[in-house]
Design a protein around this motif. Structure first.
Motif, PDB file in Angstrom:
ATOM      1  N   SER A  82       0.824  -1.198   0.000  1.00 38.68           N
ATOM      2  CA  SER A  82       0.000   0.000   0.000  1.00 38.68           C
ATOM      3  C   SER A  82       0.866   1.259   0.000  1.00 38.68           C
ATOM      4  O   SER A  82       2.023   1.225   0.413  1.00 38.68           O
ATOM      5  CB  SER A  82      -0.895   0.000   1.244  1.00 38.68           C
ATOM      6  OG  SER A  82      -1.653   1.179   1.321  1.00 38.68           O
ATOM      7  N   LYS A  84      -0.471   3.940   1.559  1.00 49.44           N
ATOM      8  CA  LYS A  84      -0.967   4.621   2.750  1.00 49.44           C
ATOM      9  C   LYS A  84      -1.019   3.626   3.909  1.00 49.44           C
ATOM     10  O   LYS A  84      -1.526   2.519   3.770  1.00 49.44           O
ATOM     11  CB  LYS A  84      -2.360   5.174   2.467  1.00 49.44           C
ATOM     12  CG  LYS A  84      -3.004   5.865   3.645  1.00 49.44           C
ATOM     13  CD  LYS A  84      -4.292   6.544   3.244  1.00 49.44           C
ATOM     14  CE  LYS A  84      -5.461   5.619   3.421  1.00 49.44           C
ATOM     15  NZ  LYS A  84      -6.758   6.280   3.224  1.00 49.44           N
ATOM     16  N   TYR A  86      -1.543   3.271   8.358  1.00 49.46           N
ATOM     17  CA  TYR A  86      -1.886   3.828   9.659  1.00 49.46           C
ATOM     18  C   TYR A  86      -0.916   3.242  10.679  1.00 49.46           C
ATOM     19  O   TYR A  86      -0.514   2.088  10.577  1.00 49.46           O
ATOM     20  CB  TYR A  86      -3.321   3.474  10.050  1.00 49.46           C
ATOM     21  CG  TYR A  86      -4.347   4.184   9.214  1.00 49.46           C
ATOM     22  CD1 TYR A  86      -4.759   5.468   9.539  1.00 49.46           C
ATOM     23  CD2 TYR A  86      -4.877   3.575   8.086  1.00 49.46           C
ATOM     24  CE1 TYR A  86      -5.693   6.136   8.755  1.00 49.46           C
ATOM     25  CE2 TYR A  86      -5.804   4.237   7.290  1.00 49.46           C
ATOM     26  CZ  TYR A  86      -6.202   5.520   7.638  1.00 49.46           C
ATOM     27  OH  TYR A  86      -7.112   6.173   6.851  1.00 49.46           O
ATOM     28  N   LYS A 133      -9.227   3.373  13.765  1.00 52.43           N
ATOM     29  CA  LYS A 133      -8.991   2.400  12.695  1.00 52.43           C
ATOM     30  C   LYS A 133      -8.786   1.019  13.294  1.00 52.43           C
ATOM     31  O   LYS A 133      -8.537   0.860  14.495  1.00 52.43           O
ATOM     32  CB  LYS A 133      -7.762   2.791  11.857  1.00 52.43           C
ATOM     33  CG  LYS A 133      -7.947   4.072  11.063  1.00 52.43           C
ATOM     34  CD  LYS A 133      -8.982   3.867   9.988  1.00 52.43           C
ATOM     35  CE  LYS A 133      -9.250   5.116   9.189  1.00 52.43           C
ATOM     36  NZ  LYS A 133     -10.229   4.924   8.139  1.00 52.43           N
ATOM     37  N   GLN A 136      -8.346  -3.823   9.597  1.00 51.22           N
ATOM     38  CA  GLN A 136      -8.886  -3.947   8.240  1.00 51.22           C
ATOM     39  C   GLN A 136      -8.143  -3.016   7.285  1.00 51.22           C
ATOM     40  O   GLN A 136      -8.142  -3.234   6.080  1.00 51.22           O
ATOM     41  CB  GLN A 136     -10.385  -3.634   8.234  1.00 51.22           C
ATOM     42  CG  GLN A 136     -11.203  -4.568   9.111  1.00 51.22           C
ATOM     43  CD  GLN A 136     -10.919  -6.043   8.852  1.00 51.22           C
ATOM     44  OE1 GLN A 136     -10.987  -6.502   7.717  1.00 51.22           O
ATOM     45  NE2 GLN A 136     -10.570  -6.785   9.898  1.00 51.22           N
ATOM     46  N   ASP A 137      -7.525  -1.972   7.840  1.00 51.68           N
ATOM     47  CA  ASP A 137      -6.733  -1.030   7.046  1.00 51.68           C
ATOM     48  C   ASP A 137      -5.264  -1.439   7.131  1.00 51.68           C
ATOM     49  O   ASP A 137      -4.830  -2.030   8.127  1.00 51.68           O
ATOM     50  CB  ASP A 137      -6.891   0.384   7.621  1.00 51.68           C
ATOM     51  CG  ASP A 137      -8.331   0.836   7.653  1.00 51.68           C
ATOM     52  OD1 ASP A 137      -8.879   1.094   6.580  1.00 51.68           O
ATOM     53  OD2 ASP A 137      -8.894   0.923   8.768  1.00 51.68           O
ATOM     54  N   TYR A 138      -4.480  -1.118   6.100  1.00 58.77           N
ATOM     55  CA  TYR A 138      -3.048  -1.415   6.156  1.00 58.77           C
ATOM     56  C   TYR A 138      -2.434  -0.599   7.279  1.00 58.77           C
ATOM     57  O   TYR A 138      -2.467   0.632   7.263  1.00 58.77           O
ATOM     58  CB  TYR A 138      -2.364  -1.102   4.829  1.00 58.77           C
ATOM     59  CG  TYR A 138      -2.656  -2.133   3.772  1.00 58.77           C
ATOM     60  CD1 TYR A 138      -2.091  -3.405   3.853  1.00 58.77           C
ATOM     61  CD2 TYR A 138      -3.502  -1.851   2.713  1.00 58.77           C
ATOM     62  CE1 TYR A 138      -2.350  -4.372   2.898  1.00 58.77           C
ATOM     63  CE2 TYR A 138      -3.773  -2.812   1.746  1.00 58.77           C
ATOM     64  CZ  TYR A 138      -3.195  -4.059   1.844  1.00 58.77           C
ATOM     65  OH  TYR A 138      -3.470  -5.009   0.905  1.00 58.77           O
ATOM     66  N   SER A 139      -1.900  -1.303   8.269  1.00 63.42           N
ATOM     67  CA  SER A 139      -1.452  -0.634   9.486  1.00 63.42           C
ATOM     68  C   SER A 139      -0.257  -1.323  10.119  1.00 63.42           C
ATOM     69  O   SER A 139      -0.001  -2.503   9.887  1.00 63.42           O
ATOM     70  CB  SER A 139      -2.582  -0.624  10.528  1.00 63.42           C
ATOM     71  OG  SER A 139      -3.753  -0.083  10.010  1.00 63.42           O
ATOM     72  N   ASN A 155      -4.693  -7.052   8.055  1.00 61.19           N
ATOM     73  CA  ASN A 155      -3.816  -6.130   7.328  1.00 61.19           C
ATOM     74  C   ASN A 155      -2.889  -5.359   8.256  1.00 61.19           C
ATOM     75  O   ASN A 155      -2.347  -4.323   7.876  1.00 61.19           O
ATOM     76  CB  ASN A 155      -4.656  -5.141   6.512  1.00 61.19           C
ATOM     77  CG  ASN A 155      -5.331  -5.812   5.343  1.00 61.19           C
ATOM     78  OD1 ASN A 155      -4.779  -6.704   4.716  1.00 61.19           O
ATOM     79  ND2 ASN A 155      -6.555  -5.399   5.062  1.00 61.19           N
ATOM     80  N   CYS A 156      -2.721  -5.870   9.470  1.00 55.52           N
ATOM     81  CA  CYS A 156      -1.858  -5.222  10.457  1.00 55.52           C
ATOM     82  C   CYS A 156      -0.532  -5.959  10.598  1.00 55.52           C
ATOM     83  O   CYS A 156      -0.487  -7.188  10.650  1.00 55.52           O
ATOM     84  CB  CYS A 156      -2.508  -5.223  11.838  1.00 55.52           C
ATOM     85  SG  CYS A 156      -3.684  -3.925  12.113  1.00 55.52           S
TER      86      CYS A 156
END
Length: 180
Positions: A82, A84, A86, A133, A136-139, A155-156
């Motif tokens: 990704s 972006k 977090y 967040k 579920q978000d790229y983190s 996605n962590c």
């Protein structure tokens, strides 16, 4: 010439020659005596025990030498393509060590042309200006725990532990981010 003029010229000569010697001496050394080499990259120790290296004109700082990090096991970053990311944390467990490592990881990600946002995992105690967040978000998710480890969950990229161990894991992830 007066004696005071001769003395002034002598002092000026000493200052100019010292500066020239310092500048020319720094170019003549391929490797400073106390530098470390790791995978073809030169690391210079600082007075405070950290290690610096420059890659593509960007200076990076590590709290541990690459050799000290060889035994630290972290997952591959291959799944994280990704642009972006977090950096997640739980407000109730955030301390100076987690805050420092979040900032350092954010710097490494930004140096790799990634967009970085800080976010909380829970609304309770989270500053109003930060989003909530999840994995579920790229983190990259910093968690306090008794046992130190890094693993992938959804996605962590989870960095878990306490104190010094979180810093070691973060340094190892940062090494991977710069391709070492």
């Amino acid at each position: 010439m007066k004696r005071s003029q001769l003395m002034a010229l002598f002092i000026i000569f000493l200052m100019v020659s010292s500066a020239a010697g310092f500048i020319l001496g720094s170019f003549s050394q391929d490797k400073p005596e106390n530098s470390l080499e790791y995978k073809g990259q030169q690391f210079l120790p600082s007075q405070d025990g950290r290690f610096f290296t420059t890659i593509n004109g960007v200076q990076f700082v590590f709290d541990y030498s690459p050799q000290e990090l060889e035994t630290v096991d972290v997952p591959s970053l291959d799944l994280f393509n990704s642009q972006k990311f977090y950096i997640l944390f739980e407000q109730s467990y955030k301390d100076q060590v987690i805050d420092y490592n979040m900032q350092k990881l954010g710097y490494f990600l930004q140096a790799n042309n990634k967009i970085v946002y800080v976010a909380c995992t829970q609304e309770e105690g989270c500053p109003e200006d930060l989003p909530i967040k999840s994995c579920q978000d790229y983190s990259f998710y910093f968690k306090q725990a008794n046992q130190s480890k890094a693993y992938i969950q959804d996605n962590c990229y989870v960095i878990e532990g306490s104190g010094e161990e979180i810093t070691k894991i973060t340094d190892k992830v940062d090494l991977k981010l710069v391709g070492l």
